[in-house]
Design an enzyme around this catalytic site. Structure first.
Site, PDB file in Angstrom:
ATOM      1  N   CYS A 113       0.816  -1.229   0.000  1.00 25.90           N
ATOM      2  CA  CYS A 113       0.000   0.000   0.000  1.00 25.90           C
ATOM      3  C   CYS A 113       0.843   1.270   0.000  1.00 25.90           C
ATOM      4  O   CYS A 113       0.346   2.336  -0.372  1.00 25.90           O
ATOM      5  CB  CYS A 113      -0.959   0.001   1.181  1.00 25.90           C
ATOM      6  N   HIS A 252      -3.120   7.465   1.885  1.00 27.85           N
ATOM      7  CA  HIS A 252      -3.536   6.131   1.455  1.00 27.85           C
ATOM      8  C   HIS A 252      -4.941   5.891   2.007  1.00 27.85           C
ATOM      9  O   HIS A 252      -5.217   6.173   3.175  1.00 27.85           O
ATOM     10  CB  HIS A 252      -2.558   5.091   1.998  1.00 27.85           C
ATOM     11  N   ASN A 282      -9.987   0.325  -0.446  1.00 29.84           N
ATOM     12  CA  ASN A 282      -8.517   0.338  -0.390  1.00 29.84           C
ATOM     13  C   ASN A 282      -7.974  -0.280  -1.680  1.00 29.84           C
ATOM     14  O   ASN A 282      -8.095  -1.482  -1.891  1.00 29.84           O
ATOM     15  CB  ASN A 282      -8.066  -0.449   0.838  1.00 29.84           C
TER      16      ASN A 282
HETATM   17  N1  COA Z   1     -19.006  -7.443   8.678  1.00 32.66           N
HETATM   18  C1  COA Z   1     -19.551  -7.600   9.881  1.00 32.66           C
HETATM   19  N2  COA Z   1     -18.835  -7.879  10.983  1.00 32.66           N
HETATM   20  C2  COA Z   1     -17.510  -8.004  10.831  1.00 32.66           C
HETATM   21  C3  COA Z   1     -16.882  -7.857   9.591  1.00 32.66           C
HETATM   22  C4  COA Z   1     -17.673  -7.568   8.483  1.00 32.66           C
HETATM   23  N3  COA Z   1     -17.178  -7.391   7.238  1.00 32.66           N
HETATM   24  N4  COA Z   1     -15.550  -8.018   9.740  1.00 32.66           N
HETATM   25  C5  COA Z   1     -15.342  -8.260  11.048  1.00 32.66           C
HETATM   26  N5  COA Z   1     -16.540  -8.262  11.717  1.00 32.66           N
HETATM   27  C6  COA Z   1     -16.774  -8.478  13.128  1.00 32.66           C
HETATM   28  C7  COA Z   1     -15.649  -9.236  13.795  1.00 32.66           C
HETATM   29  O1  COA Z   1     -15.803 -10.620  13.602  1.00 32.66           O
HETATM   30  C8  COA Z   1     -15.824  -8.814  15.232  1.00 32.66           C
HETATM   31  O2  COA Z   1     -16.852  -9.579  15.784  1.00 32.66           O
HETATM   32  P1  COA Z   1     -16.719 -10.141  17.298  1.00 32.66           P
HETATM   33  O3  COA Z   1     -16.603  -8.910  18.159  1.00 32.66           O
HETATM   34  O4  COA Z   1     -17.967 -10.912  17.466  1.00 32.66           O
HETATM   35  O5  COA Z   1     -15.474 -10.966  17.302  1.00 32.66           O
HETATM   36  C9  COA Z   1     -16.313  -7.381  15.130  1.00 32.66           C
HETATM   37  O6  COA Z   1     -16.805  -7.222  13.801  1.00 32.66           O
HETATM   38  C10 COA Z   1     -15.223  -6.356  15.386  1.00 32.66           C
HETATM   39  O7  COA Z   1     -14.106  -6.695  14.611  1.00 32.66           O
HETATM   40  P2  COA Z   1     -12.759  -5.889  14.662  1.00 32.66           P
HETATM   41  O8  COA Z   1     -11.778  -6.523  13.734  1.00 32.66           O
HETATM   42  O9  COA Z   1     -12.344  -5.653  16.082  1.00 32.66           O
HETATM   43  O10 COA Z   1     -13.266  -4.473  14.068  1.00 32.66           O
HETATM   44  P3  COA Z   1     -12.504  -3.119  13.907  1.00 32.66           P
HETATM   45  O11 COA Z   1     -13.332  -2.054  14.460  1.00 32.66           O
HETATM   46  O12 COA Z   1     -11.066  -3.202  14.312  1.00 32.66           O
HETATM   47  O13 COA Z   1     -12.524  -2.949  12.313  1.00 32.66           O
HETATM   48  C11 COA Z   1     -11.083  -3.192  10.409  1.00 32.66           C
HETATM   49  C12 COA Z   1     -11.894  -3.908  11.487  1.00 32.66           C
HETATM   50  C13 COA Z   1     -10.381  -4.245   9.578  1.00 32.66           C
HETATM   51  C14 COA Z   1     -12.044  -2.402   9.562  1.00 32.66           C
HETATM   52  C15 COA Z   1     -10.056  -2.258  11.072  1.00 32.66           C
HETATM   53  O14 COA Z   1      -9.347  -2.940  12.067  1.00 32.66           O
HETATM   54  C16 COA Z   1      -9.076  -1.694  10.085  1.00 32.66           C
HETATM   55  O15 COA Z   1      -9.438  -0.933   9.217  1.00 32.66           O
HETATM   56  N6  COA Z   1      -7.775  -2.026  10.248  1.00 32.66           N
HETATM   57  C17 COA Z   1      -6.746  -1.498   9.427  1.00 32.66           C
HETATM   58  C18 COA Z   1      -6.868  -2.077   8.062  1.00 32.66           C
HETATM   59  C19 COA Z   1      -5.918  -1.449   7.142  1.00 32.66           C
HETATM   60  O16 COA Z   1      -5.706  -0.281   7.193  1.00 32.66           O
HETATM   61  N7  COA Z   1      -5.373  -2.269   6.288  1.00 32.66           N
HETATM   62  C20 COA Z   1      -4.562  -1.871   5.253  1.00 32.66           C
HETATM   63  C21 COA Z   1      -3.350  -1.170   5.689  1.00 32.66           C
HETATM   64  S1  COA Z   1      -2.503  -0.864   4.265  1.00 32.66           S
END
Ligand code: COA
Length: 325
Positions: A113, A252, A282
């Site tokens: 990225c 990004h 993304n």
């Molecule tokens: N739809 C519904 N629920 C979902 C889901 C989806 N697509 N994906 C995950 N969940 C659920 C999880 O299973 C979890 O459930 P649980 O509490 O029962 O275990 C809950 O939602 C929370 O998940 P979590 O991973 O803690 O959510 P979050 O608030 O951290 O958001 C991301 C997840 C991935 C959106 C976030 O962490 C993120 O954006 N991270 C950085 C990603 C990034 O920038 N990547 C690229 C870098 S280059």
């Protein structure tokens, strides 16, 4: 030493839009969850006839047109991608041939990225040495091909696309210190200890397969805010400007909450941040040049503006570039 300047930009997106509503037919998710946690409303997904190189070529042609140049004017192509058409040769060479650029230098950069930041910094360095005169710097991806479409924690987050800029070697008669156009400062970093937080579980020399993207999202999120704030501070200090002087941040586009948290840390007004994650999701190495082109074409980024690019990606790798338009 003055840096290279941007003469034009372009971008390209696949024809198919996939909305959050359509994602709910593939995995157990909801529009509300995706919008609240990420800001994403839709993404573009490449069809069978659309590839990383075809998107890159379209973006490059549009950037050349914007710059008023011909393929023959280009003697360097640096293409950032983690989803090349083939393991080798470099997708950049395919793009070179399709555009009709002859001779010169063409290679790919793999920094996921933050690939576009690595690519523009590499191109700027080569242009400064006199190895080339005008470069196409491209970020192009088809991440849809490496997603696990049964993993709701990752497949909702990514999209396909390409963005490109034309970069010209520094004009020694103008100086960025005196308000002339050009790259003012860049900083790049990597930390291979974080490999397992964001990676693809395949590759030629390990599994002989392409593999799928794997990510520990919440941990990546925390590192992203810390690393991006830190590199932005570093570039600001190195260039002798104040954060208040920056007209536009082109980040990004991974997650709207990362953009907001980084802006809050730097005390930068949200209206100065270019946001396209809602439309494109993304797109990895393509996201910064896609967002930049969007904001140039809609008239927000103008000649004379001070613009900051920033990104973080798998590796981890991260970086930032400050430039005057
Ligand atoms: N739809 C519904 N629920 C979902 C889901 C989806 N697509 N994906 C995950 N969940 C659920 C999880 O299973 C979890 O459930 P649980 O509490 O029962 O275990 C809950 O939602 C929370 O998940 P979590 O991973 O803690 O959510 P979050 O608030 O951290 O958001 C991301 C997840 C991935 C959106 C976030 O962490 C993120 O954006 N991270 C950085 C990603 C990034 O920038 N990547 C690229 C870098 S280059």
């Amino acid at each position: 030493m003055p840096g290279s300047r941007i003469l034009g930009s372009g971008s390209a997106l696949p024809s198919r839009v996939v909305t959050n509503a359509e994602m709910t037919t593939m995995v157990d998710t909801s529009d509300e969850w995706i919008v609240e946690r990420t800001g994403i409303r839709q993404r573009y997904i490449a069809g069978d006839d659309e590839t990383t190189s075809s998107l890159a070529v379209d973006a490059a042609r549009s950037a050349l047109k914007d710059a008023g140049l011909e393929p023959a004017d280009i003697d360097l192509i640096v293409l950032a991608t983690a989803t090349p058409d083939n393991t080798f040769p470099a997708t950049a060479t395919k793009v070179q041939h399709a555009l009709g650029c002859h001779g010169g230098i063409a290679f790919d950069v793999a920094a996921v990225c933050s690939g576009f930041l690595y690519a523009i910094t590499t191109a700027d360095s080569l242009l400064k040495t006199g190895m080339a005169r005008r470069a196409l710097v491209i970020g192009a991806e088809t991440f849809s091909r490496i997603l696990d479409w049964e993993d709701r924690t990752t497949c909702v987050l990514f999209g396909d696309g390409a963005g490109a800029v034309v970069l010209e070697a520094p004009d020694r008669s103008t100086s960025v210190e005196n308000g002339g156009p050009g790259i003012i400062a860049s900083r790049l970093h990597a930390d291979g200890a974080q490999h397992d937080l964001l990676y693809v579980d395949g590759g030629p020399s390990t599994t002989q397969t392409v593999g799928h993207l794997r990510m520990r999202g919440p941990e990546v999120f925390k590192h992203a805010v810390v690393n991006l704030s830190s590199v932005l501070h570093e570039v600001i200090e190195n260039s002798g400007i104040s954060a208040d002087d920056i007209d536009w941040i082109v980040p990004h586009q991974a997650n709207k909450r990362i953009l907001d948290a980084t802006a809050r840390k730097l005390k930068i007004a949200p209206e100065r941040i270019i946001v396209t994650v809602d439309q494109h999701a993304n797109t990895s190495a393509a996201s910064v040049p896609l967002a930049f082109d969007t904001a140039r074409k809609d008239g927000r980024i103008k000649s004379g503006d001070l613009v900051m690019f920033e990104a973080m990606g798998g590796g981890f790798t991260w970086g930032a570039t400050l430039l005057r338009m």
